[in-house]
Design a protein around this motif. Structure first.
Motif, PDB file in Angstrom:
ATOM      1  N   CYS A  57       3.184  -2.997   0.352  1.00  0.00           N
ATOM      2  CA  CYS A  57       3.414  -4.294  -0.671  1.00  0.00           C
ATOM      3  C   CYS A  57       3.294  -5.580   0.232  1.00  0.00           C
ATOM      4  N   HIS A  58       3.995  -5.541   1.535  1.00  0.00           N
ATOM      5  CA  HIS A  58       4.223  -6.728   2.364  1.00  0.00           C
ATOM      6  C   HIS A  58       2.885  -6.976   3.443  1.00  0.00           C
ATOM      7  N   GLY A  59       1.916  -5.752   3.341  1.00  0.00           N
ATOM      8  CA  GLY A  59       0.850  -5.670   4.317  1.00  0.00           C
ATOM      9  C   GLY A  59       1.096  -5.529   5.740  1.00  0.00           C
TER      10      GLY A  59
ATOM     11  N   GLU B 174      -1.016  -3.284  -7.176  1.00  0.00           N
ATOM     12  CA  GLU B 174      -0.753  -3.183  -8.626  1.00  0.00           C
ATOM     13  C   GLU B 174      -0.141  -4.204  -9.135  1.00  0.00           C
ATOM     14  N   PHE B 175       0.709  -4.959  -8.541  1.00  0.00           N
ATOM     15  CA  PHE B 175       1.451  -6.072  -9.018  1.00  0.00           C
ATOM     16  C   PHE B 175       1.060  -7.296  -8.915  1.00  0.00           C
ATOM     17  N   LYS B 176       1.189  -8.265  -9.831  1.00  0.00           N
ATOM     18  CA  LYS B 176       0.976  -9.733  -9.788  1.00  0.00           C
ATOM     19  C   LYS B 176       2.087 -10.550  -9.031  1.00  0.00           C
TER      20      LYS B 176
ATOM     21  N   PHE C 299       6.752 -14.843  -3.482  1.00  0.00           N
ATOM     22  CA  PHE C 299       6.505 -13.813  -2.847  1.00  0.00           C
ATOM     23  C   PHE C 299       6.453 -14.309  -1.432  1.00  0.00           C
ATOM     24  N   PRO C 300       6.978 -13.447  -0.511  1.00  0.00           N
ATOM     25  CA  PRO C 300       6.935 -14.228   1.109  1.00  0.00           C
ATOM     26  C   PRO C 300       5.825 -13.793   1.866  1.00  0.00           C
ATOM     27  N   ASP C 301       5.484 -14.682   2.728  1.00  0.00           N
ATOM     28  CA  ASP C 301       4.702 -14.450   3.889  1.00  0.00           C
ATOM     29  C   ASP C 301       5.469 -14.672   5.169  1.00  0.00           C
TER      30      ASP C 301
ATOM     31  N   PRO D  43      14.512 -20.766   7.016  1.00  0.00           N
ATOM     32  CA  PRO D  43      15.742 -21.197   6.368  1.00  0.00           C
ATOM     33  C   PRO D  43      16.524 -20.221   5.673  1.00  0.00           C
ATOM     34  N   GLU D  44      16.029 -18.956   5.839  1.00  0.00           N
ATOM     35  CA  GLU D  44      16.546 -17.969   5.051  1.00  0.00           C
ATOM     36  C   GLU D  44      17.524 -17.182   5.979  1.00  0.00           C
ATOM     37  N   PRO D  45      18.715 -17.138   5.764  1.00  0.00           N
ATOM     38  CA  PRO D  45      19.823 -16.586   6.696  1.00  0.00           C
ATOM     39  C   PRO D  45      19.620 -14.917   6.555  1.00  0.00           C
TER      40      PRO D  45
ATOM     41  N   GLU E  86      11.716  -7.641  -9.798  1.00  0.00           N
ATOM     42  CA  GLU E  86      12.267  -6.293  -9.822  1.00  0.00           C
ATOM     43  C   GLU E  86      11.378  -5.349  -9.107  1.00  0.00           C
ATOM     44  N   ILE E  87      10.001  -5.814  -9.027  1.00  0.00           N
ATOM     45  CA  ILE E  87       8.960  -5.306  -8.243  1.00  0.00           C
ATOM     46  C   ILE E  87       9.522  -4.802  -6.591  1.00  0.00           C
ATOM     47  N   MET E  88      10.246  -5.928  -6.040  1.00  0.00           N
ATOM     48  CA  MET E  88      10.994  -5.568  -4.847  1.00  0.00           C
ATOM     49  C   MET E  88      11.940  -4.648  -5.023  1.00  0.00           C
ATOM     50  N   PRO E  89      11.845  -3.760  -4.471  1.00  0.00           N
ATOM     51  CA  PRO E  89      12.727  -2.044  -4.687  1.00  0.00           C
ATOM     52  C   PRO E  89      13.985  -2.426  -3.867  1.00  0.00           C
ATOM     53  N   ALA E  90      15.139  -1.615  -4.339  1.00  0.00           N
ATOM     54  CA  ALA E  90      16.398  -1.389  -3.595  1.00  0.00           C
ATOM     55  C   ALA E  90      16.185  -0.360  -2.378  1.00  0.00           C
TER      56      ALA E  90
ATOM     57  N   ASP F 220      17.540  -3.580  11.738  1.00  0.00           N
ATOM     58  CA  ASP F 220      16.379  -3.239  12.556  1.00  0.00           C
ATOM     59  C   ASP F 220      15.236  -3.968  11.936  1.00  0.00           C
ATOM     60  N   VAL F 221      14.828  -3.501  10.532  1.00  0.00           N
ATOM     61  CA  VAL F 221      13.747  -4.029   9.872  1.00  0.00           C
ATOM     62  C   VAL F 221      13.612  -5.616   9.661  1.00  0.00           C
ATOM     63  N   ILE F 222      14.843  -6.144   9.586  1.00  0.00           N
ATOM     64  CA  ILE F 222      14.829  -7.506   9.525  1.00  0.00           C
ATOM     65  C   ILE F 222      14.631  -8.137  10.869  1.00  0.00           C
TER      66      ILE F 222
ATOM     67  N   TYR G 299      12.589  -6.840  13.127  1.00  0.00           N
ATOM     68  CA  TYR G 299      11.198  -6.850  12.841  1.00  0.00           C
ATOM     69  C   TYR G 299      10.447  -8.116  12.242  1.00  0.00           C
ATOM     70  N   LEU G 300      10.989  -8.220  11.079  1.00  0.00           N
ATOM     71  CA  LEU G 300      10.387  -9.214  10.254  1.00  0.00           C
ATOM     72  C   LEU G 300      10.455 -10.748  10.766  1.00  0.00           C
ATOM     73  N   ARG G 301      11.943 -11.015  11.609  1.00  0.00           N
ATOM     74  CA  ARG G 301      11.852 -12.143  12.213  1.00  0.00           C
ATOM     75  C   ARG G 301      10.981 -12.142  13.486  1.00  0.00           C
TER      76      ARG G 301
HETATM   77  C1  HEC Z   1       6.569  -2.131  -4.331  1.00  0.00           C
HETATM   78  C2  HEC Z   1       6.448  -3.334  -3.530  1.00  0.00           C
HETATM   79  C3  HEC Z   1       7.328  -3.699  -2.442  1.00  0.00           C
HETATM   80  C4  HEC Z   1       7.825  -2.717  -1.612  1.00  0.00           C
HETATM   81  C5  HEC Z   1       7.349  -1.224  -1.259  1.00  0.00           C
HETATM   82  C6  HEC Z   1       8.671  -3.913  -0.534  1.00  0.00           C
HETATM   83  N1  HEC Z   1       8.956  -5.049  -1.153  1.00  0.00           N
HETATM   84 FE1  HEC Z   1       9.776  -6.599  -0.366  1.00  0.00          FE
HETATM   85  N2  HEC Z   1       9.151  -7.560  -2.127  1.00  0.00           N
HETATM   86  C7  HEC Z   1       8.161  -7.222  -2.942  1.00  0.00           C
HETATM   87  C8  HEC Z   1       7.912  -8.425  -3.881  1.00  0.00           C
HETATM   88  C9  HEC Z   1       6.996  -8.468  -5.028  1.00  0.00           C
HETATM   89  C10 HEC Z   1       8.819  -9.411  -3.279  1.00  0.00           C
HETATM   90  C11 HEC Z   1       8.663 -10.861  -4.076  1.00  0.00           C
HETATM   91  C12 HEC Z   1       9.871 -10.929  -5.009  1.00  0.00           C
HETATM   92  C13 HEC Z   1       9.992 -12.636  -5.695  1.00  0.00           C
HETATM   93  O1  HEC Z   1       9.704 -13.265  -5.093  1.00  0.00           O
HETATM   94  O2  HEC Z   1      10.331 -12.491  -6.826  1.00  0.00           O
HETATM   95  C14 HEC Z   1       9.403  -9.227  -2.147  1.00  0.00           C
HETATM   96  C15 HEC Z   1      10.352  -9.801  -1.489  1.00  0.00           C
HETATM   97  C16 HEC Z   1      10.827  -9.366  -0.227  1.00  0.00           C
HETATM   98  C17 HEC Z   1      11.718 -10.140   0.509  1.00  0.00           C
HETATM   99  C18 HEC Z   1      11.997 -11.599   0.294  1.00  0.00           C
HETATM  100  C19 HEC Z   1      13.349 -11.918  -0.047  1.00  0.00           C
HETATM  101  C20 HEC Z   1      13.465 -13.648   0.028  1.00  0.00           C
HETATM  102  O3  HEC Z   1      14.385 -14.225   0.152  1.00  0.00           O
HETATM  103  O4  HEC Z   1      12.262 -14.293  -0.135  1.00  0.00           O
HETATM  104  C21 HEC Z   1      12.092  -9.407   1.436  1.00  0.00           C
HETATM  105  C22 HEC Z   1      13.062  -9.917   2.762  1.00  0.00           C
HETATM  106  C23 HEC Z   1      11.607  -7.866   1.397  1.00  0.00           C
HETATM  107  N3  HEC Z   1      10.831  -8.173   0.214  1.00  0.00           N
HETATM  108  C24 HEC Z   1      11.713  -7.159   2.232  1.00  0.00           C
HETATM  109  C25 HEC Z   1      11.322  -5.885   2.144  1.00  0.00           C
HETATM  110  C26 HEC Z   1      11.042  -4.890   3.130  1.00  0.00           C
HETATM  111  C27 HEC Z   1      12.083  -4.879   4.289  1.00  0.00           C
HETATM  112  C28 HEC Z   1      10.843  -3.657   2.468  1.00  0.00           C
HETATM  113  C29 HEC Z   1      10.700  -2.297   3.169  1.00  0.00           C
HETATM  114  C30 HEC Z   1      11.825  -1.660   3.540  1.00  0.00           C
HETATM  115  C31 HEC Z   1       9.890  -4.111   1.358  1.00  0.00           C
HETATM  116  N4  HEC Z   1      10.405  -5.532   1.123  1.00  0.00           N
HETATM  117  C32 HEC Z   1       9.269  -3.131   0.294  1.00  0.00           C
HETATM  118  C33 HEC Z   1       7.707  -6.089  -2.794  1.00  0.00           C
HETATM  119  C34 HEC Z   1       8.002  -4.976  -2.457  1.00  0.00           C
END
Ligand code: HEC
Length: 388
Positions: free
Chosen positions: A61-63, A75-77, A82-84, A93-95, A114-118, A130-132, A134-136
């Motif tokens: 999802c995040h490329g 698949e999702f809109k 959505f973060p870059d 600015p995000e802690p 809810e597209i962003m899974p737990a 660790d993954v955070i 890496y994101l940093r």
């Molecule tokens: C199924 C697709 C998908 C996967 C897999 C996914 N994400 Fe995301 N993620 C999203 C989407 C969509 C958003 C944006 C949600 C929004 O802005 O409403 C997001 C947002 C985020 C954000 C941003 C929160 C913010 O404060 O802006 C973080 C951090 C993040 N994802 C981390 C991760 C990490 C780390 C993983 C892997 C462990 C991951 N995501 C896997 C779809 C995904």
């Protein structure tokens, strides 16, 4: 005490801070912040391991580069939030705690999609750190101040962190002549270090049993972050602005003269989430015959608590010590103490409120006790209606 006195003499502050018990407290706070600026200790995170986790769990999802996977492959809109992860202006600015909440509990935990899974069941807390890390590393410019240093906004003391915020702040007299002032404040970042500030006060006063209302003197200014370090938990900013005489002087809503305002703000965060915010400034009117020059100094001491291991709702009790003094012969220093509590309202924590009570305790004659409160909206984090 000797040590503090010497140090303050070096800073040229001895003239401003007469040795009263209150200024002694302030001196101790200031010295603590400056001298014992501790390192914000963190477990050193494994960026390489973070990258491996990212490539297996997040990349679809995040490329590959963190800018988002190609729209043709997903698949999702994309939500507009959505973060870059390569855009430092969006990410710094995000802690870490905000990101960790979303990664552990999924998007809806902070009012995101809810597209962003737990991942709380799939990854351990250390793996998520660790993954955070890496994101940093995807933000390559380390001159941006980090959101951890964006401390809870006090009612009166201005903070050092540059903000994207709208604030509505009201003070209501609780003793003496009835009256209230509401400041409408717009703060907007530009460039890496700067922020514009516009503050328009609206006042209502009961003057001999008739209510009068009007705009007060509005402030336009620029704040610039001069130094910040997440490692030591410190941030320093300077402000320069103009207070325009937009208020009606004869009604007591304005000074009737253009005033130059300048201040320095220094904030210190300690590893225990205790913090100190210090502000020292001056108001310098053009016509000192109708309005005196004033100096002020302020300190906010607070502690943040959050449920859910630091990821949940944030409560920040604070106490401010606020002083000002006209630079005229025989002037006395006005001291106020302001206990208060800030709390995050929305799940995203971009809407917050603070309620406190400002009590004069020196030079009390004719000075009002006030209930003070604000509601703020950090609009860079999303629309008012989102994130609940
Ligand atoms: C199924 C697709 C998908 C996967 C897999 C996914 N994400 Fe995301 N993620 C999203 C989407 C969509 C958003 C944006 C949600 C929004 O802005 O409403 C997001 C947002 C985020 C954000 C941003 C929160 C913010 O404060 O802006 C973080 C951090 C993040 N994802 C981390 C991760 C990490 C780390 C993983 C892997 C462990 C991951 N995501 C896997 C779809 C995904």
């Amino acid at each position: 005490m000797r040590k503090y006195a010497t140090r303050l003499r070096l800073l040229g502050a001895r003239r401003l801070l007469r040795p009263t018990p209150v200024s002694a407290v302030l001196m101790i706070l200031a010295s603590t912040a400056f001298l014992f600026a501790q390192t914000i200790r963190q477990r050193s995170h494994d960026v390489k391991n973070g990258e491996r986790i990212y490539k297996s769990g997040c990349i679809t999802c995040h490329g590959a580069s963190g800018t988002g996977a190609p729209q043709t492959l997903t698949e999702f809109k994309r939500p507009d939030t959505f973060p870059d992860f390569t855009r430092c202006g969006q990410t710094t600015p995000e802690p870490n705690s905000a990101w960790k909440d979303v990664i552990v509990h999924g998007g809806p935990s902070r009012g995101f999609s809810e597209i962003m899974p737990a991942f709380g069941e799939l990854l351990t807390s250390d793996q998520i750190d660790d993954v955070i890390a890496y994101l940093r590393s995807l933000c390559r410019n380390n001159h941006w101040a980090r959101g951890e240093l964006n401390l809870p906004r006090a009612l009166i003391t201005e903070k050092a962190f540059p903000e994207d915020e709208e604030v509505i702040s009201t003070a209501i007299n609780t003793r003496g002549a009835p009256g209230n002032t509401t400041d409408i404040i717009h703060e907007q970042r530009f460039g890496v270090h700067n922020q514009i500030e516009v503050d328009v006060p609206i006042q209502f006063q009961d003057q001999s049993h008739t209510w009068y209302g009007g705009v007060g003197d509005a402030t336009l200014g620029v704040k610039r972050e001069m130094f910040s370090s997440l490692r030591t938990g410190s941030i320093l900013s300077l402000f320069g602005g103009v207070i325009v005489p937009s208020g009606n002087r004869s009604r007591g809503f304005g000074t009737g003269t253009t005033t130059f305002e300048t201040f320095a703000a220094f904030d210190q965060l300690f590893p225990t989430n205790t913090f100190v915010q210090l502000q020292v400034g001056a108001d310098l009117p053009r016509h000192t015959d109708i309005a005196p020059q004033t100096v002020y100094w302020r300190a906010a001491l607070g502690q943040s608590f959050a449920g859910d291991h630091g990821l949940g709702r944030l409560w920040s009790p604070m106490v401010e010590f606020v002083a000002d003094r006209d630079l005229v012969d025989g002037a006395r220093t006005n001291w106020n103490v302001v206990p208060e509590m800030q709390v995050t309202i929305s799940r995203r924590q971009h809407i917050r409120a603070n309620l406190g009570f400002s009590q004069p305790f020196t030079n009390t004659r004719g000075r009002q006790s006030q209930v003070v409160f604000y509601v703020l909206w950090d609009w860079a984090d999303g629309k008012l209606t989102r994130g609940w």
